[in-house]
Design an enzyme around this catalytic site. Structure first.
Site, PDB file in Angstrom:
ATOM      1  N   ASP A 123      18.594  22.574 -24.210  1.00 32.50           N
ATOM      2  CA  ASP A 123      17.553  23.173 -23.370  1.00 32.50           C
ATOM      3  C   ASP A 123      16.228  22.589 -23.856  1.00 32.50           C
ATOM      4  O   ASP A 123      15.745  22.931 -24.930  1.00 32.50           O
ATOM      5  CB  ASP A 123      17.602  24.703 -23.525  1.00 32.50           C
ATOM      6  CG  ASP A 123      16.520  25.404 -22.709  1.00 32.50           C
ATOM      7  OD1 ASP A 123      15.501  24.765 -22.367  1.00 32.50           O
ATOM      8  OD2 ASP A 123      16.690  26.605 -22.428  1.00 32.50           O
ATOM      9  N   TYR A 165      16.573  31.184 -26.148  1.00 31.92           N
ATOM     10  CA  TYR A 165      15.886  32.037 -25.165  1.00 31.92           C
ATOM     11  C   TYR A 165      16.717  33.318 -24.962  1.00 31.92           C
ATOM     12  O   TYR A 165      17.951  33.273 -24.937  1.00 31.92           O
ATOM     13  CB  TYR A 165      15.774  31.241 -23.860  1.00 31.92           C
ATOM     14  CG  TYR A 165      15.075  31.953 -22.746  1.00 31.92           C
ATOM     15  CD1 TYR A 165      13.708  32.165 -22.791  1.00 31.92           C
ATOM     16  CD2 TYR A 165      15.779  32.393 -21.636  1.00 31.92           C
ATOM     17  CE1 TYR A 165      13.065  32.813 -21.748  1.00 31.92           C
ATOM     18  CE2 TYR A 165      15.142  33.037 -20.596  1.00 31.92           C
ATOM     19  CZ  TYR A 165      13.783  33.250 -20.659  1.00 31.92           C
ATOM     20  OH  TYR A 165      13.154  33.887 -19.634  1.00 31.92           O
ATOM     21  N   LYS A 173       8.453  26.589 -16.119  1.00 33.30           N
ATOM     22  CA  LYS A 173       7.471  26.600 -17.203  1.00 33.30           C
ATOM     23  C   LYS A 173       6.542  25.387 -17.101  1.00 33.30           C
ATOM     24  O   LYS A 173       5.809  25.261 -16.150  1.00 33.30           O
ATOM     25  CB  LYS A 173       8.201  26.669 -18.543  1.00 33.30           C
ATOM     26  CG  LYS A 173       9.261  27.776 -18.621  1.00 33.30           C
ATOM     27  CD  LYS A 173       8.676  29.162 -18.623  1.00 33.30           C
ATOM     28  CE  LYS A 173       9.734  30.244 -18.488  1.00 33.30           C
ATOM     29  NZ  LYS A 173      10.788  30.194 -19.486  1.00 33.30           N
ATOM     30  N   ARG A 213      22.316  24.613   0.987  1.00 33.78           N
ATOM     31  CA  ARG A 213      22.909  25.028  -0.305  1.00 33.78           C
ATOM     32  C   ARG A 213      23.469  23.822  -1.039  1.00 33.78           C
ATOM     33  O   ARG A 213      23.592  23.784  -2.245  1.00 33.78           O
ATOM     34  CB  ARG A 213      23.987  26.106  -0.130  1.00 33.78           C
ATOM     35  CG  ARG A 213      24.553  26.529  -1.478  1.00 33.78           C
ATOM     36  CD  ARG A 213      25.416  27.790  -1.521  1.00 33.78           C
ATOM     37  NE  ARG A 213      26.033  28.168  -0.282  1.00 33.78           N
ATOM     38  CZ  ARG A 213      27.063  27.530   0.275  1.00 33.78           C
ATOM     39  NH1 ARG A 213      27.588  26.462  -0.312  1.00 33.78           N
ATOM     40  NH2 ARG A 213      27.554  27.958   1.408  1.00 33.78           N
TER      41      ARG A 213
HETATM   42  C1  LIG Z   1      12.075  30.522 -19.438  1.00 33.67           C
HETATM   43  C2  LIG Z   1      13.147  29.820 -20.168  1.00 33.67           C
HETATM   44  C3  LIG Z   1      14.451  29.784 -19.668  1.00 33.67           C
HETATM   45  C4  LIG Z   1      14.826  30.463 -18.376  1.00 33.67           C
HETATM   46  O1  LIG Z   1      14.159  29.915 -17.309  1.00 33.67           O
HETATM   47  P1  LIG Z   1      13.888  30.733 -15.945  1.00 33.67           P
HETATM   48  O2  LIG Z   1      13.314  29.707 -15.045  1.00 33.67           O
HETATM   49  O3  LIG Z   1      12.948  31.853 -16.276  1.00 33.67           O
HETATM   50  O4  LIG Z   1      15.213  31.254 -15.487  1.00 33.67           O
HETATM   51  C5  LIG Z   1      15.414  29.111 -20.391  1.00 33.67           C
HETATM   52  N1  LIG Z   1      15.124  28.510 -21.556  1.00 33.67           N
HETATM   53  C6  LIG Z   1      13.883  28.524 -22.069  1.00 33.67           C
HETATM   54  C7  LIG Z   1      13.618  27.835 -23.361  1.00 33.67           C
HETATM   55  C8  LIG Z   1      12.858  29.187 -21.397  1.00 33.67           C
HETATM   56  O5  LIG Z   1      11.622  29.212 -21.931  1.00 33.67           O
END
Ligand SMILES: *Cc1c(COP(=O)(O)O)cnc(C)c1O
Length: 385
Positions: A172, A100, A197, A47
């Site tokens: 982000d 998001y 992604k 962890r």
């Molecule tokens: C998918 C996504 C998230 C969240 O990511 P997860 O891995 O699905 O928790 C956050 N910000 C953006 C821009 C995303 O496309």
């Protein structure tokens, strides 16, 4: 019976980093354990860190030009850690209104429960951010390229505003990727990714990454992750390491495909409009040109003429995966009105330009002629619906 660690079972070393599917790491003496807790290289309990997380974090650190980034169990874990590391009860947080969906939910529903007030602003209009700032504003959360409208945030304006008011700017960077934009070099304090992604790239690993610009500044985020238990799983890290090895190749190919597909879509009868950041008809193309290093990325959005019937006819003819995700090695298509934006009222969808004919395409690395042909057939099918 006791378990003993086998130090080196082979004469040769494996070329591929092994999967360290172990929760616990043993040491020979209390002194050795002590040294690890005091900062020596090594692992104790997964962890708090494990070799597969260290490896992937290091690869993303290099891409973003930083060090000591923290792997998390998902992109949302990275968003949550970044926000909670810089906010406490009584503070105010500002977020883009085009975040998001889950990040919006964090802003609107979860943070207020912790005594943190929040408000949203239009990321393309810096005046709306200025107007929302309060003395207790501590954090701004923004995405460079908005989903699914692909609008480009005024990053320069936001960085200046954050600096002026001593606010932590959290970016982000999932959609943009460090190949197009490196937030820490443009005034951001914290950068994060959904590694699920584009970086992982194969829709088989769920991970996030977050970094605050220096190894020292990351210790707060790292410690918070250990306490909240947002640790990344070794196997997902192992998969993402493999995915990251081809990230730049995939990104370049997918971006070239996306630009070509956008051009092809713009010429198809039955397509009302096409959104791609570097196209001259994109509402923020000047900003895209200035910020994104000429890279339009792998996402294209477009609007078909006609309603749900046309959308259904397009989807069934396209032969593409219709799925609410992005960044896979193959092309996927999403329909915001029935998925990501279904909770948004029809009026608010209309304000964003989202209609029943609106699609967002995450372009993959396929042969471009095959792709444009598939879209051409599907658009024609929709026009007849
Ligand atoms: C998918 C996504 C998230 C969240 O990511 P997860 O891995 O699905 O928790 C956050 N910000 C953006 C821009 C995303 O496309």
């Amino acid at each position: 019976m006791t378990k003993r660690l086998v130090q080196s079972p082979f004469a040769g070393r494996p070329l591929v980093r092994p999967l360290f599917q172990s929760v616990v790491y043993a040491t020979d003496t209390p002194d050795a354990l002590d040294a690890i807790y005091e900062g020596d290289a090594g692992y104790t309990y997964s962890r708090e860190g494990h070799p597969n997380a260290t490896a992937v974090a290091g690869m993303i650190d290099a891409l973003e030009g930083t060090e000591g980034g923290v792997m998390t169990s998902s992109g949302m874990a990275a968003v949550s850690l970044a926000m909670l590391a810089y906010l406490k009860a009584g503070d105010h947080a500002l977020g883009s209104e085009q975040l998001y969906g889950r990040s919006l939910r964090l802003m609107e529903q979860e943070l207020p429960k912790l005594g943190i007030s929040t408000s949203l602003f239009d990321p393309t209009d810096i005046e709306t951010a200025k107007a929302a700032i309060r003395p207790e504003t501590k954090v701004i959360l923004v995405e460079v390229v908005a989903n699914p409208t692909l609008r480009i945030a005024d990053m320069e304006g936001l960085a200046a505003l954050a600096k002026q008011h001593n606010i932590t700017l959290i970016v982000d960077n999932t959609f943009t990727t460090p190949l197009a934009y490196r937030p820490l070099e443009h005034g951001a304090d914290v950068v994060l990714h959904s590694v699920t992604k584009l970086m992982g790239g194969h829709s088989d690993a769920m991970l996030g990454w977050v970094a605050a610009g220096s190894a020292e500044k990351n210790t707060r985020i790292d410690g918070l992750g250990m306490t909240f238990g947002t640790t990344a799983a070794p196997f997902d890290c192992w998969l993402a390491e493999r995915g990251l090895l081809s990230f730049e190749l995939r990104y370049e190919r997918a971006s070239a495909n996306a630009a070509a597909l956008a051009e092809a879509l713009a010429g198809m009868k039955g397509v009302k409009r096409v959104l791609y950041p570097t196209r001259p008809d994109h509402p923020d193309h000047n900003r895209a040109a200035a910020l994104l290093n000429g890279k339009g990325g792998n996402m294209v959005s477009f609007e078909l003429e006609g309603g749900r019937a046309a959308a259904n006819a397009f989807s069934s003819a396209a032969g593409m995966v219709l799925a609410p995700t992005l960044g896979d090695i193959t092309t996927t298509v999403s329909h915001p009105a029935s998925s990501s934006h279904r909770a948004v009222s029809v009026e608010d969808q209309a304000k964003l330009g989202i209609t029943e004919g609106f699609f967002r395409v995450s372009v993959g690395v396929e042969d471009i002629n095959m792709l444009t042909e598939a879209f051409d057939n599907a658009v024609e099918n929709a026009a007849q619906a």
